[in-house]
Design a protein around this motif. Structure first.
Motif, PDB file in Angstrom:
ATOM      1  N   SER A 290       0.853  -1.191   0.000  1.00 54.72           N
ATOM      2  CA  SER A 290       0.000   0.000   0.000  1.00 54.72           C
ATOM      3  C   SER A 290       0.885   1.235   0.000  1.00 54.72           C
ATOM      4  N   SER A 291       0.302   2.365  -0.389  1.00 57.14           N
ATOM      5  CA  SER A 291       1.062   3.618  -0.418  1.00 57.14           C
ATOM      6  C   SER A 291       0.106   4.794  -0.263  1.00 57.14           C
ATOM      7  N   LEU A 292       0.622   5.849   0.302  1.00 55.00           N
ATOM      8  CA  LEU A 292      -0.098   7.109   0.429  1.00 55.00           C
ATOM      9  C   LEU A 292       0.830   8.204  -0.052  1.00 55.00           C
ATOM     10  N   GLY A 293       0.368   8.973  -1.024  1.00 54.08           N
ATOM     11  CA  GLY A 293       1.267   9.973  -1.577  1.00 54.08           C
ATOM     12  C   GLY A 293       0.557  11.229  -2.036  1.00 54.08           C
ATOM     13  N   TYR A 294       1.351  12.283  -2.120  1.00 53.00           N
ATOM     14  CA  TYR A 294       0.880  13.545  -2.674  1.00 53.00           C
ATOM     15  C   TYR A 294       1.775  13.897  -3.852  1.00 53.00           C
ATOM     16  N   GLY A 311      -1.094  18.873 -16.095  1.00 50.31           N
ATOM     17  CA  GLY A 311      -0.456  17.962 -15.169  1.00 50.31           C
ATOM     18  C   GLY A 311      -1.435  17.385 -14.168  1.00 50.31           C
ATOM     19  N   PHE A 312      -0.946  17.059 -12.982  1.00 47.76           N
ATOM     20  CA  PHE A 312      -1.783  16.473 -11.941  1.00 47.76           C
ATOM     21  C   PHE A 312      -1.393  17.068 -10.599  1.00 47.76           C
ATOM     22  N   ASP A 313      -2.352  17.115  -9.710  1.00 55.29           N
ATOM     23  CA  ASP A 313      -2.136  17.706  -8.394  1.00 55.29           C
ATOM     24  C   ASP A 313      -3.129  17.051  -7.454  1.00 55.29           C
ATOM     25  N   LEU A 314      -2.708  16.001  -6.739  1.00 58.43           N
ATOM     26  CA  LEU A 314      -3.694  15.197  -6.027  1.00 58.43           C
ATOM     27  C   LEU A 314      -3.048  14.381  -4.905  1.00 58.43           C
ATOM     28  N   TRP A 315      -3.929  13.929  -4.003  1.00 63.09           N
ATOM     29  CA  TRP A 315      -3.586  12.932  -2.997  1.00 63.09           C
ATOM     30  C   TRP A 315      -4.079  11.573  -3.505  1.00 63.09           C
ATOM     31  N   ASN A 316      -3.258  10.550  -3.304  1.00 68.76           N
ATOM     32  CA  ASN A 316      -3.583   9.247  -3.857  1.00 68.76           C
ATOM     33  C   ASN A 316      -3.306   8.147  -2.824  1.00 68.76           C
ATOM     34  N   LEU A 317      -4.271   7.241  -2.679  1.00 64.41           N
ATOM     35  CA  LEU A 317      -4.127   6.069  -1.824  1.00 64.41           C
ATOM     36  C   LEU A 317      -4.175   4.825  -2.696  1.00 64.41           C
ATOM     37  N   LEU A 338      -9.067  15.449  -0.919  1.00 62.27           N
ATOM     38  CA  LEU A 338      -8.425  16.228   0.137  1.00 62.27           C
ATOM     39  C   LEU A 338      -7.825  17.478  -0.493  1.00 62.27           C
ATOM     40  N   ASN A 339      -8.172  18.641   0.029  1.00 62.90           N
ATOM     41  CA  ASN A 339      -7.789  19.893  -0.607  1.00 62.90           C
ATOM     42  C   ASN A 339      -6.516  20.507  -0.051  1.00 62.90           C
ATOM     43  N   ILE A 340      -5.844  19.837   0.870  1.00 59.92           N
ATOM     44  CA  ILE A 340      -4.638  20.396   1.469  1.00 59.92           C
ATOM     45  C   ILE A 340      -3.530  20.432   0.419  1.00 59.92           C
TER      46      ILE A 340
END
Length: 404
Positions: A290-294, A311-317, A338-340
């Motif tokens: 598993s991974s959690l990334g920004y 491009g891309f700008d996101l949080w991904n699980l 998530l908007n942080i």
């Protein structure tokens, strides 16, 4: 699919398809007076197929040969009237062959030729392109890879078509038949690695005859056409992987881009930063990862009369599981709403003394997106020491590559 047919011959087959459907809002103004606001639906279907063979004459000399096929359909419709604004199908088929000579264990030279056929709307054309790559990869705590490429590109049919097309309120498009039949992009990659977990990358690229959008005023009408400009880009970045423990790893990267374009008395430049941080977990006993990334991969690209931001700008699980003796991999990616730290839109802007156009794609449409992947490996195959990049970009269509 990767397969080993014999001790000397191996094969690679790949097929992919992707489609994207996005509503976009367009605002047109002339002399600071708003003329029109429209909402259009854009739909794109893109497919690429490749078959590649590698024949090894010896440990020092090998030959790659194969074929590519590309299909692209791009449609734009007005949501208010339902009428089609644009509908075009293009296809491309090409054959290629290039030889790789391992001069030494740490030095390799590749060179060859590709030739193909392009069907673009109602027009077609043949093309040929040389390929040249030099790789240097010594073995030590410190490693160095240096790659030089001279990649040709050709104008697509719509960029050459001199016919005047009505595209919006007081806005027309027209190709430029005076564009050069071929332009070369020179690129140099210098990549240094330390202890296999720290990499320092420098990438230079320069195109003296880059084809760029250009806007002019004819009476009360704005004419969108194309011209050549000098385009330079320098990318520098660091990538670091920290093995926290047997199960945990933390990957980080940061990158700076400097881009500059100049032509017809105009000049524009941009400096941007991108980064990615991912915390990964792997359990050998459960075969679970598993991974959690920004990721912040937004690029603000300068143009002669404005900029484009893609491009891309996101949080991904992401979670995944190995099955069937590690041959089957199931994975699920989830775009967290998530908007942080997240930028909410991709943008483009055209700005001249007589014309202003702003477009925005709301990235919120990707919130709560789920991507399911299934990967199956039939066999281990034959491991070879080579550098291969089969990435193909859809450069036969008028739209740019965005988030997807």
């Amino acid at each position: 699919y990767n397969g080993t047919l014999s001790d000397r011959l191996s094969m690679n087959i790949s097929v992919n398809w992707n489609g994207i459907y996005t509503p976009e809002t367009y605002t047109y103004s002339l002399d600071n007076t708003m003329l029109e606001t429209t909402v259009q639906n854009r739909q794109k279907d893109y497919s690429f197929q490749n078959i590649d063979f590698t024949y090894s004459f010896s440990d020092r000399l090998s030959l790659n040969f194969g074929a590519n096929g590309t299909y692209n359909r791009y449609r734009i419709s007005d949501t208010g009237t339902g009428s089609a604004v644009f509908d075009r199908i293009s296809g491309r088929a090409d054959l290629y062959a290039y030889a790789t000579w391992g001069i030494r264990d740490d030095l390799a030279l590749s060179g060859g030729l590709s030739a193909g056929y392009v069907k673009d709307g109602t027009a077609d054309r043949f093309y040929a392109a040389p390929m040249l790559t030099l790789n240097y990869f010594p073995k030590s705590v410190f490693g160095l890879t240096a790659v030089y490429n001279a990649d040709p590109s050709y104008p697509v049919q719509e960029q050459l078509d001199p016919t005047l097309h009505y595209t919006g309120e007081s806005l027309y498009s027209q190709g430029n038949p005076g564009l050069p039949p071929m332009s070369l992009t020179h690129s140099l990659l210098i990549q240094m690695s330390f202890w296999n977990n720290l990499q320092f990358i420098n990438y230079f690229t320069f195109t003296p005859d880059y084809i760029s959008d250009y806007y002019s005023l004819s009476g009360n009408n704005v004419i969108s056409t194309y011209t050549t400009a000098g385009y330079f880009r320098y990318t520098t970045g660091l990538e670091y992987k920290w093995e926290i423990s047997r199960n945990w790893a933390w990957n980080n990267s940061v990158q700076m881009n400097f881009m500059k374009i100049s032509g017809d008395g105009l000049r524009n430049s941009e400096i941007g930063f991108m980064g990615e941080s991912t915390l990964e977990y792997f359990s050998p006993k459960l075969k679970l990862f598993s991974s959690l990334g920004y990721s912040r991969g937004m690029s603000r690209i300068p143009e002669l009369h404005g900029f484009s931001e893609y491009g891309f700008d996101l949080w991904n699980l992401s979670v995944g599981k190995y099955l069937l003796k590690d041959r089957l991999v199931l994975s699920l990616d989830y775009v967290i709403p998530l908007n942080i730290g997240v930028r909410r839109s991709q943008k483009s802007e055209i700005c001249t003394p007589f014309y202003l156009q702003k477009n925005a794609l709301d990235l919120g449409i990707y919130d709560n997106m789920l991507i399911f992947r299934l990967t199956f490996r039939f066999g281990k195959g034959k491991e070879t020491r080579e550098i291969r990049d089969n990435t193909r970009y859809d450069n036969e269509s008028i739209d740019k590559r965005g988030l997807m």
